[in-house]
Motif scaffolding. Sequence first.
Motif, mmCIF file in Angstrom:
data_model
loop_
_atom_site.group_PDB
_atom_site.id
_atom_site.type_symbol
_atom_site.label_atom_id
_atom_site.label_comp_id
_atom_site.label_asym_id
_atom_site.label_seq_id
_atom_site.Cartn_x
_atom_site.Cartn_y
_atom_site.Cartn_z
ATOM 1 N N ALA A 197 39.660 44.197 35.030
ATOM 2 C CA ALA A 197 38.909 42.968 35.278
ATOM 3 C C ALA A 197 39.721 41.948 36.060
ATOM 4 O O ALA A 197 39.195 41.259 36.935
ATOM 5 C CB ALA A 197 38.435 42.372 33.956
ATOM 6 N N ALA A 198 41.018 41.819 35.751
ATOM 7 C CA ALA A 198 41.854 40.845 36.444
ATOM 8 C C ALA A 198 43.307 41.290 36.378
ATOM 9 O O ALA A 198 43.747 41.856 35.372
ATOM 10 C CB ALA A 198 41.690 39.453 35.841
ATOM 11 N N LEU A 199 44.051 41.019 37.454
ATOM 12 C CA LEU A 199 45.476 41.317 37.443
ATOM 13 C C LEU A 199 46.242 40.276 36.629
ATOM 14 O O LEU A 199 47.321 40.544 36.127
ATOM 15 C CB LEU A 199 46.008 41.350 38.877
ATOM 16 N N ASP A 200 45.678 39.092 36.508
ATOM 17 C CA ASP A 200 46.264 38.045 35.689
ATOM 18 C C ASP A 200 45.839 38.267 34.240
ATOM 19 O O ASP A 200 44.969 37.599 33.712
ATOM 20 C CB ASP A 200 45.786 36.681 36.193
ATOM 21 N N ASN A 201 46.450 39.243 33.603
ATOM 22 C CA ASN A 201 46.011 39.663 32.270
ATOM 23 C C ASN A 201 47.137 39.516 31.244
ATOM 24 O O ASN A 201 47.344 40.368 30.396
ATOM 25 C CB ASN A 201 45.515 41.110 32.299
ATOM 26 N N SER A 202 47.858 38.416 31.327
ATOM 27 C CA SER A 202 49.020 38.231 30.466
ATOM 28 C C SER A 202 48.645 38.008 29.008
ATOM 29 O O SER A 202 49.421 38.319 28.114
ATOM 30 C CB SER A 202 49.845 37.041 30.976
ATOM 31 N N ASP A 203 47.471 37.448 28.755
ATOM 32 C CA ASP A 203 47.050 37.179 27.385
ATOM 33 C C ASP A 203 46.421 38.431 26.790
ATOM 34 O O ASP A 203 45.313 38.806 27.127
ATOM 35 C CB ASP A 203 46.055 36.021 27.362
ATOM 36 N N GLU A 204 47.130 39.089 25.880
ATOM 37 C CA GLU A 204 46.646 40.352 25.329
ATOM 38 C C GLU A 204 45.479 40.172 24.373
ATOM 39 O O GLU A 204 44.835 41.137 23.984
ATOM 40 C CB GLU A 204 47.793 41.082 24.627
ATOM 41 N N ASN A 205 45.210 38.938 23.953
ATOM 42 C CA ASN A 205 44.071 38.700 23.071
ATOM 43 C C ASN A 205 42.746 38.814 23.819
ATOM 44 O O ASN A 205 41.693 38.944 23.208
ATOM 45 C CB ASN A 205 44.181 37.306 22.434
ATOM 46 N N LEU A 206 42.803 38.727 25.142
ATOM 47 C CA LEU A 206 41.607 38.852 25.952
ATOM 48 C C LEU A 206 41.501 40.276 26.475
ATOM 49 O O LEU A 206 42.425 41.077 26.342
ATOM 50 C CB LEU A 206 41.639 37.842 27.092
ATOM 51 N N TRP A 226 42.004 33.822 44.279
ATOM 52 C CA TRP A 226 40.871 34.598 43.775
ATOM 53 C C TRP A 226 40.513 34.257 42.315
ATOM 54 O O TRP A 226 40.571 35.104 41.430
ATOM 55 C CB TRP A 226 41.153 36.093 43.888
ATOM 56 N N PRO A 227 40.102 33.014 42.055
ATOM 57 C CA PRO A 227 39.745 32.659 40.674
ATOM 58 C C PRO A 227 38.482 33.372 40.197
ATOM 59 O O PRO A 227 37.647 33.811 40.988
ATOM 60 C CB PRO A 227 39.510 31.146 40.745
ATOM 61 N N GLU A 228 38.337 33.440 38.892
ATOM 62 C CA GLU A 228 37.157 34.056 38.284
ATOM 63 C C GLU A 228 35.920 33.210 38.521
ATOM 64 O O GLU A 228 34.843 33.731 38.826
ATOM 65 C CB GLU A 228 37.405 34.229 36.791
ATOM 66 N N TYR A 229 36.051 31.893 38.373
ATOM 67 C CA TYR A 229 34.912 30.996 38.569
ATOM 68 C C TYR A 229 35.436 29.599 38.891
ATOM 69 O O TYR A 229 36.631 29.296 38.758
ATOM 70 C CB TYR A 229 34.012 30.953 37.331
ATOM 71 N N TYR A 230 34.519 28.739 39.327
ATOM 72 C CA TYR A 230 34.837 27.351 39.653
ATOM 73 C C TYR A 230 33.978 26.429 38.795
ATOM 74 O O TYR A 230 32.855 26.776 38.401
ATOM 75 C CB TYR A 230 34.572 27.063 41.129
ATOM 76 N N LEU A 239 43.344 36.103 40.338
ATOM 77 C CA LEU A 239 43.290 37.500 40.780
ATOM 78 C C LEU A 239 42.208 38.274 40.036
ATOM 79 O O LEU A 239 42.410 39.393 39.586
ATOM 80 C CB LEU A 239 44.656 38.180 40.608
ATOM 81 N N GLN A 240 41.049 37.636 39.908
ATOM 82 C CA GLN A 240 39.901 38.272 39.264
ATOM 83 C C GLN A 240 39.357 39.345 40.198
ATOM 84 O O GLN A 240 38.979 39.071 41.340
ATOM 85 C CB GLN A 240 38.820 37.249 38.943
ATOM 86 N N THR A 241 39.305 40.575 39.719
ATOM 87 C CA THR A 241 39.000 41.701 40.603
ATOM 88 C C THR A 241 37.625 41.598 41.222
ATOM 89 O O THR A 241 37.446 41.886 42.406
ATOM 90 C CB THR A 241 39.142 43.026 39.832
ATOM 91 N N TRP A 242 36.626 41.193 40.455
ATOM 92 C CA TRP A 242 35.301 41.192 41.069
ATOM 93 C C TRP A 242 35.091 39.999 41.993
ATOM 94 O O TRP A 242 34.184 40.001 42.804
ATOM 95 C CB TRP A 242 34.198 41.376 40.063
ATOM 96 N N SER A 243 35.943 38.983 41.923
ATOM 97 C CA SER A 243 35.920 37.943 42.960
ATOM 98 C C SER A 243 36.428 38.521 44.277
ATOM 99 O O SER A 243 35.882 38.244 45.345
ATOM 100 C CB SER A 243 36.794 36.753 42.534
ATOM 101 N N VAL A 244 37.486 39.332 44.192
ATOM 102 C CA VAL A 244 38.023 40.001 45.378
ATOM 103 C C VAL A 244 36.995 40.970 45.957
ATOM 104 O O VAL A 244 36.686 40.952 47.152
ATOM 105 C CB VAL A 244 39.324 40.750 45.022
ATOM 106 N N ALA A 245 36.461 41.841 45.084
ATOM 107 C CA ALA A 245 35.518 42.868 45.544
ATOM 108 C C ALA A 245 34.220 42.253 46.046
ATOM 109 O O ALA A 245 33.634 42.741 47.020
ATOM 110 C CB ALA A 245 35.238 43.854 44.414
ATOM 111 N N GLY A 246 33.749 41.197 45.382
ATOM 112 C CA GLY A 246 32.513 40.547 45.820
ATOM 113 C C GLY A 246 32.630 40.019 47.233
ATOM 114 O O GLY A 246 31.696 40.128 48.037
ATOM 115 N N TYR A 247 33.800 39.458 47.565
ATOM 116 C CA TYR A 247 34.019 38.981 48.934
ATOM 117 C C TYR A 247 34.053 40.145 49.916
ATOM 118 O O TYR A 247 33.439 40.090 50.984
ATOM 119 C CB TYR A 247 35.324 38.186 49.020
#
Length: 930
Positions: free
Chosen positions: A489-498, A868-872, A887-895
Amino acid sequence: MAITNMIPGFRFRPTGVELLKYFLKRKVMGKKFHNDVIAEIDIYKHAPWDLPFKSYLQNGDLEWYFFCPISKKHGSGSGGRLNRATEIGFWKATGKDRVVQHNNQTVGMIKTLVFHTGKAPRGDRTDWVMHEYRLEDKDLVDRGIVQDSYVICKVFQKEGLGPRNGAQYGRPFNEEDWSDDEVGLPFSESAAPVPGLAVTTTNSSVLNDAVYSCQTGLISSPDAVYSCQTGLVASPDAVRSCETGLIPFPDPANSCQMRLMLPSPDPVNSCQIGSMPSSQMGLMMPSPDPVNSCQIGSMPLDPANSYQTGWMPSSDPANSCQTGLMPSSDPANHSYPDNQAVNNDDILSMLDIFNDSVIFPEENIAEGALLSDIFEGLGDLDCSALGFFGQNAEFSTDGMAAMGDVGHLDFIELTDLDSELFWQMVRSRSNLSRSDENSSDQADPLLHNTTLLTTVSLPLDPHPMISQAWESLRNSIVHFRGVPVGTIAALDNSDENLNYDQVFVRDFVPSALAFLMNKEHAIVKKFLKMTLRLQKRKKVIDRFQLSPGVMPASFKVKHEAGKKYESMVPDFGGTAIGRVAPVDSGFWWIILLRAYTKSIGDNSLAETDEFQEGMRLILDLCLSEGFDTFPTLLCTDGCCMIDRRMGLYGYPIEIQALFYMALRCAKHLLKDDDMQGKELMEKIELRLKALSYHMRNYYWLDLKQLNDVYRYKTEEYSHTAVNKFNVMPDSLPDWIFDFMPHHGGYFIGNVSPARMDFRWFCLGNCIAILSCLATTEQSNAIMDLIESRWDVLIGEMPAKICYPALENHEWRIITGCDPKNTRWSYHNGGSWPVLLWLLTAASIKTGRPHIAKRALDIAETRLLKDNWPEYYDGKHGRFIGKQARKLQTWSVAGYLVARKMFDDPSHMRMVTFEEDKHLSPQHRRSKSWG
């Protein structure tokens, strides 16, 4: 009958004469063909990007031939203007019709047309081109045979802007496709030869020794000094022989042979290419000096003084390999006319303009001066003006290539030279070059070319945003036991609780589309297979077993210490917010399966028993009978992209639109060769009709419908009730009266007893357009609304997931005081870049690419800079979301998907449908609906 297994080098490349005198003439006379290689369809009932899949020749070539019946609706013959409109655009004729002659007699005409999206006469030009061949046979007229009942249409897509007649439309060669394949004939041995089936080359290499060697095609010559080797088959005697193709020559040791050839007048020394001896037919003339010259095409009468036209200039014209279309009559004293109009007789004089070092200085060409944008039309060059050949044969420049070992080549052609733009360009380019004639810059000799049909530009690096996007997308790929199976879902996945380190079905769809558009099919195939296998697992949440048809919301590749292999851990909703099973996952999976089959042009994966069973399980779950009185699906909050409590409980538009599109996809993918399949297909048909009627009547809101709801009466009990859902007029929100424009409308968020959710939801409305759940009028009204309310629906970052935001007491009641869904944030009115691909697709489908362009321009100013944020957040999407991941993957792919679709609308075929008239009942309402 699809022909798919033709080996590399074989392709259907008929001449105009062959198309007219053999194929079209036999068709209008009702005669049978030895091989059905041209399909019969009505071109004007299909979008051009859907046509390739209707061709009989599914061999990967990039041009397609069709018989098109000419009915009274479209007109016939040369009289009157034909109706060439489709549902999403129209074919516009360009240039003059060209004459095709055979044995000094006219046998037909060729019309060139370009497809435009939108409504005539104002439309947006695409790269799709059609050559329409119509028969004019005096013999048939004398015999009283109607010859205008059919035409032959050759359809292809240009490569980029401007005419590129040097572009190659053969199947791109991939060695892996043939690594384990047994070489065979293009057709069965018993089949009769088909006119136009030729061994042709798809690329042209640079001459290592231009004095003696002719090298063209895919295989370099073992001995470039003497040998002319082209194609796939090596010469028995590579030192002296030029042999190309699959048919041996009577004396292969000394002759140069290409295609299906007759003997050379001088086979010992002459390199002859074509399908004829000497100047009897085609493009070939005997060499003035056959001992030293390898000539391809039509040769100059005086090679020592003539400017060459075609593949490359000759450094030593007396001894060099010459390739071209026509010689200059007097290149030393050429001039160009001041008048605007030019006919075919003037073409010879115009050719030399491009050889003029003053008008087109070499340094300008080397710097990337492009000529390709000055010609409006596309098509084969009619050589009827070239009378000195002793023939009037029509020929094509399709096989043209360019000189130089460069990364990017641009091509132009001689069509529509009788234009003011052409001569304005010539004069302006002449003035420009004369003002710079004192320049000392010298171009690299490999990067310029003074021949007519070839200009060279330096290779252009891709937009840095595109390359960065692809790098980010590839970095997000997840491997399972060494095989790519999805993207996290995102490369910025440092929080393991998510759960941003998981592969979500809905999130992977734009990634998959980007890979498919980039011809990277393997990862999508593996994903489809992997999720299908996870569907078969036992699904238990708190001791309750879920239906077999439920697809996983996501999965995670788990690496356990001490174990040799990774394990796959699916989530069917048990770890989601609110513990809700994903209703949309199954729909997205079917939609993606159909996109995959469209991309590769093959349904074999979908037709396997495993995939057929997977689709049936999903549809059985959705089509099961219960207490429902509506054809819509009853769902709870959190079952789709909006996966938190946001007041979606009931019949949300997003689920209904995805349901409709998945049903349409399944209808094309499922087999009905048994009783079970036929029963399921019947259920799909009935639900599609009921669902389209229900949605178009009760979910649709425009100014008239709003006024009707405003005047509703309540407490009506009979079957003649006007207010069928007993909606209270006082429940109309205040904002809706200012939001609704005079021209525009949309599908509202939810309709259920005593409740209508009037919010705008972007995903549901865009899917309604792509699936044709919305009628043509409704689709245009949705786009009218977007343009009218651009500031609030698009703003400073496309696009709002819903509008308006829930605030104050309403927010507290509906969301339960959700701290993440505060007003104008996240799912409560946030702006999501992933929706850009849906907005782009809807804009292109409705013939409004300017909307997509405007949205893309906005996104390209911020997405990369903001990482590449997830949302604004914010009413206009001005701020990066307060809890948005980077670095939200579907923001990248959507573009990436939006950009690829905008640049090449043919990709639209993977995600769109044309309206099915059979599923379009008359749009009627009760009395209050007018």
